[in-house]
Motif scaffolding. Structure first.
Motif, PDB file in Angstrom:
ATOM      1  N   UNK A   1       0.802  -1.216   0.000  1.00 55.86           N
ATOM      2  CA  UNK A   1       0.000   0.000   0.000  1.00 55.86           C
ATOM      3  C   UNK A   1       0.844   1.280   0.000  1.00 55.86           C
ATOM      4  N   UNK A   2       2.159   1.145  -0.098  1.00 58.58           N
ATOM      5  CA  UNK A   2       2.964   2.315  -0.440  1.00 58.58           C
ATOM      6  C   UNK A   2       2.678   2.757  -1.873  1.00 58.58           C
ATOM      7  N   UNK A   3       2.213   1.816  -2.706  1.00 56.73           N
ATOM      8  CA  UNK A   3       2.092   2.060  -4.149  1.00 56.73           C
ATOM      9  C   UNK A   3       0.661   1.941  -4.664  1.00 56.73           C
ATOM     10  N   UNK A   4      -0.217   1.274  -3.923  1.00 60.80           N
ATOM     11  CA  UNK A   4      -1.586   1.017  -4.367  1.00 60.80           C
ATOM     12  C   UNK A   4      -2.549   1.497  -3.287  1.00 60.80           C
ATOM     13  N   UNK A   5      -3.825   1.728  -3.629  1.00 58.66           N
ATOM     14  CA  UNK A   5      -4.746   2.319  -2.653  1.00 58.66           C
ATOM     15  C   UNK A   5      -5.133   1.371  -1.527  1.00 58.66           C
ATOM     16  N   UNK A   6      -5.326   1.971  -0.341  1.00 57.70           N
ATOM     17  CA  UNK A   6      -5.817   1.270   0.845  1.00 57.70           C
ATOM     18  C   UNK A   6      -7.032   2.026   1.368  1.00 57.70           C
ATOM     19  N   UNK A   7      -8.146   1.326   1.492  1.00 57.75           N
ATOM     20  CA  UNK A   7      -9.371   1.958   1.980  1.00 57.75           C
ATOM     21  C   UNK A   7     -10.196   0.928   2.730  1.00 57.75           C
ATOM     22  N   UNK A   8     -11.349   1.349   3.270  1.00 59.74           N
ATOM     23  CA  UNK A   8     -12.235   0.416   3.966  1.00 59.74           C
ATOM     24  C   UNK A   8     -12.979   1.072   5.101  1.00 59.74           C
ATOM     25  N   UNK A   9     -13.254   0.271   6.148  1.00 58.13           N
ATOM     26  CA  UNK A   9     -14.066   0.747   7.257  1.00 58.13           C
ATOM     27  C   UNK A   9     -13.784  -0.078   8.504  1.00 58.13           C
ATOM     28  N   UNK A  10     -14.160   0.452   9.653  1.00 60.93           N
ATOM     29  CA  UNK A  10     -14.214  -0.363  10.862  1.00 60.93           C
ATOM     30  C   UNK A  10     -15.584  -1.020  10.921  1.00 60.93           C
ATOM     31  N   UNK A  11     -15.694  -2.118  11.669  1.00 58.52           N
ATOM     32  CA  UNK A  11     -17.011  -2.775  11.750  1.00 58.52           C
ATOM     33  C   UNK A  11     -17.338  -3.277  13.146  1.00 58.52           C
ATOM     34  N   UNK A  12     -16.676  -2.724  14.157  1.00 62.69           N
ATOM     35  CA  UNK A  12     -16.979  -3.103  15.521  1.00 62.69           C
ATOM     36  C   UNK A  12     -15.963  -2.530  16.485  1.00 62.69           C
ATOM     37  N   UNK A  13     -16.264  -2.684  17.778  1.00 62.13           N
ATOM     38  CA  UNK A  13     -15.348  -2.226  18.821  1.00 62.13           C
ATOM     39  C   UNK A  13     -14.407  -3.354  19.209  1.00 62.13           C
ATOM     40  N   UNK A  14     -13.145  -2.999  19.400  1.00 69.44           N
ATOM     41  CA  UNK A  14     -12.137  -3.995  19.785  1.00 69.44           C
ATOM     42  C   UNK A  14     -11.004  -3.274  20.505  1.00 69.44           C
ATOM     43  N   UNK A  15     -11.350  -2.676  21.658  1.00 70.62           N
ATOM     44  CA  UNK A  15     -10.339  -1.957  22.434  1.00 70.62           C
ATOM     45  C   UNK A  15      -9.245  -2.939  22.900  1.00 70.62           C
ATOM     46  N   UNK A  16      -8.006  -2.500  22.970  1.00 74.90           N
ATOM     47  CA  UNK A  16      -7.535  -1.125  22.741  1.00 74.90           C
ATOM     48  C   UNK A  16      -7.180  -0.822  21.275  1.00 74.90           C
ATOM     49  N   UNK A  17      -7.324  -1.787  20.360  1.00 69.33           N
ATOM     50  CA  UNK A  17      -6.907  -1.525  18.976  1.00 69.33           C
ATOM     51  C   UNK A  17      -7.783  -0.475  18.320  1.00 69.33           C
ATOM     52  N   UNK A  18      -9.061  -0.443  18.662  1.00 66.55           N
ATOM     53  CA  UNK A  18      -9.940   0.557  18.041  1.00 66.55           C
ATOM     54  C   UNK A  18      -9.891   1.902  18.750  1.00 66.55           C
ATOM     55  N   UNK A  19      -9.110   2.018  19.822  1.00 69.74           N
ATOM     56  CA  UNK A  19      -8.951   3.316  20.476  1.00 69.74           C
ATOM     57  C   UNK A  19      -8.242   4.286  19.530  1.00 69.74           C
ATOM     58  N   UNK A  20      -8.554   5.563  19.681  1.00 75.77           N
ATOM     59  CA  UNK A  20      -7.994   6.559  18.777  1.00 75.77           C
ATOM     60  C   UNK A  20      -6.476   6.573  18.753  1.00 75.77           C
TER      61      UNK A  20
END
Length: 540
Positions: free
Chosen positions: A273-292
């Motif tokens: 993804x240095x060279x190609x697009x990366x996109x998507x979404x989150x789909x749930x809570x999973x603290x602490x990884x989903x923490x800001x």
């Protein structure tokens, strides 16, 4: 009395000048093409039955663009559930074009994905391979016709939500049970997408395993990136960003809450993804990884350009409450900041040095030219000079060094701009599709250009007459000193070499020491109350 012809030159602040401008970085949040938060949109049942129908509203898109999230891309989800066993009808295809027309009217771009199922179940989750290939062939003209506003083409077509996992299919396999023949069937679909999609548009796959299995696990390098190959054209979308089980199957992990950072799949995707697009979404809570605090790190690790603003809403709320949301808005994709620029004129050449930084999570992934623009301040005529720069390689610190020949420019003052428009001719002059730099008092919204606050003065080569006793320079050639004799009052004397470098300047007096100069030809500029006089001097 005999007359001689002397040259009067006023070219780019005489023959030599230099000016450096330092710029102030901005923390403003603003829209830029092909990056930032994306908005979700999906077709409905009317698309197959109602002519001249679109549920895309231009006013709504404009509100998203100008709102707090500064959105410039929508995710356009085309449901093909009415065509599991038939070709896509003309009504649906026509309504798709109406969608694209409205997206373009708002100055937006879109990610496209095609799917036959929007919910898990025992019913078929996709059409047969033959039908899918027929649909892709039908879609090819639309993809080409609208390639200017399509950011990427997601695969799509297989499985629930077009995510290639839940398929209920003997042709494609399902979940973790896929035979070699089923892998070949899957690859046939991606190959068809690559063939039907303009080379400027990346294909995005849901999992690193898909790309590695179908096209090999050789990582991209600067030498192999940006080529018309499957490896170079395939990027990724992650619709379970930061969730458990390695982002729900995105990465191969050994347990539910194992952190995938540093795993083989994670390192592979971070490189690609240095060279190609990366996109998507989150789909749930999973603290602490989903923490800001962690989200901003992993967005950077894996070079995110676009993230769904509409899902998972609680993560967006949490990032807002933890004061990380504005950083994400600013840094998704690229964010170019001017540091300084130096313009140096030597003769008819303009040497330009522009220093920038990329403070975003990612590089630009689509090619676009970079222009220096010199605008005549009297006529407002823009003169474009293409810079020798590949914007897709702009990461961290960027130094642009170019020399431009201004010999053909009409005389006058010129303001300067950095212009990074869309490469597509249909979008080239539309400001919303040009890249804005993150600096105060730089962006010119009416043109889509960035004002460098540098002025270049270009003059014409003219002649004027003087009596033979008006100016005398002797001895010429000279080895030690030269003396200037004239009836006019000398304001300043400057000596330039043949490449336009100033080697001597004197504010008063009429004797110049040239003993220290190398042997060669020089041009003496005499500034008097009546103008500038240039004399050719030979140093022995």
């Amino acid at each position: 009395m005999k007359k001689i012809q002397l040259l009067l030159v006023v070219l780019c602040h005489s023959l030599w000048s230099q000016n450096t401008v330092n710029y102030t970085a901005s923390n403003a949040i603003f829209a830029n093409p092909e990056r930032g938060f994306q908005k979700y949109s999906i077709t409905n049942a009317n698309y197959a039955t109602t002519p001249n129908y679109s549920n895309i509203n231009v006013s709504e898109l404009n509100n998203w663009y100008n709102g707090t999230d500064k959105v410039s891309v929508i995710f356009r989800y085309f449901l093909l559930e009415d065509f599991l066993t038939t070709n896509i009808n003309a009504t649906y295809l026509s309504n798709m074009q109406l969608d694209f027309d409205r997206i373009k009217a708002a100055g937006f771009k879109c990610i496209v994905r095609f799917s036959y199922s929007n919910a898990e179940g025992s019913a078929p989750q996709q059409a047969s391979k033959a039908q899918i290939l027929s649909h892709i062939s039908q879609l090819q003209p639309l993809l080409y016709q609208n390639k200017d506003i399509i950011v990427s083409h997601q695969a799509g077509f297989i499985g629930t939500w077009g995510e290639w996992y839940y398929t209920n299919s003997s042709e494609f396999g399902t979940e973790d049970s896929i035979t070699p023949t089923q892998w070949l069937n899957r690859k046939e679909v991606v190959d068809a997408m690559l063939n039907a999609t303009p080379v400027e548009i990346s294909i995005q796959l849901r999992y690193p395993l898909l790309k590695k299995t179908m096209y090999g696990n050789t990582p991209l390098t600067p030498a192999t990136a940006y080529q018309n190959t499957a490896l170079a054209r395939i990027g990724f979308f992650n619709d379970a960003f930061l969730n458990d089980y390695g982002d729900q199957g995105t990465y191969d992990v050994n347990s539910q809450y194992e952190n995938p950072v540093g795993t083989a799949d994670y390192v592979y995707l971070s490189n690609e993804t240095q060279y190609v697009p990366m996109s998507g979404e989150t789909n749930g809570l999973n603290a602490p990884r989903t923490d800001g605090a962690n989200a901003v790190l992993e967005l950077d690790y894996t070079n995110w350009s676009l993230l769904n603003r509409d899902y998972f809403e609680q993560n967006i709320t949490n990032w807002t409450n933890s004061n990380h949301i504005d950083e994400i808005k600013r840094k998704l994709g690229y964010r170019f900041v001017l540091t300084n620029s130096t313009f140096e004129v030597q003769g008819t050449n303009l040497n330009v040095q522009i220093n920038l930084t990329n403070e975003g999570y990612a590089r630009v992934f689509k090619a676009r030219a970079v222009y220096l623009v010199l605008r005549n301040t009297a006529t407002l005529q823009n003169n474009l000079y293409v810079m020798n720069a590949d914007i897709r390689q702009w990461e961290n610190s960027i130094a642009l060094n170019e020399t431009f020949d201004l010999g053909t420019l009409p005389s006058g003052d010129y303001s300067s701009y950095l212009f990074i428009p869309d490469d597509e001719p249909s979008l080239h002059t539309i400001p919303k599709y040009s890249i804005r730099l993150a600096n105060d008092a730089v962006w010119e919204a009416s043109s889509g250009m960035n004002n460098l606050a540098q002025t270049v003065t270009v003059g014409s080569l003219q002649t004027t007459s003087f009596h033979n006793d008006a100016v005398k320079v002797y001895p010429n050639p000279a080895s030690a000193t030269i003396t200037v004799s004239t009836s006019e009052r000398i304001m300043r004397m400057q000596l330039f070499n043949t490449v336009g470098q100033r080697v001597f300047v004197k504010a008063n007096g009429n004797v110049i020491d040239v003993s220290f100069l190398p042997t060669g030809t020089y041009f003496l500029h005499l500034e008097t109350q009546n103008g500038k006089i240039v004399k050719k001097i030979n140093k022995q």
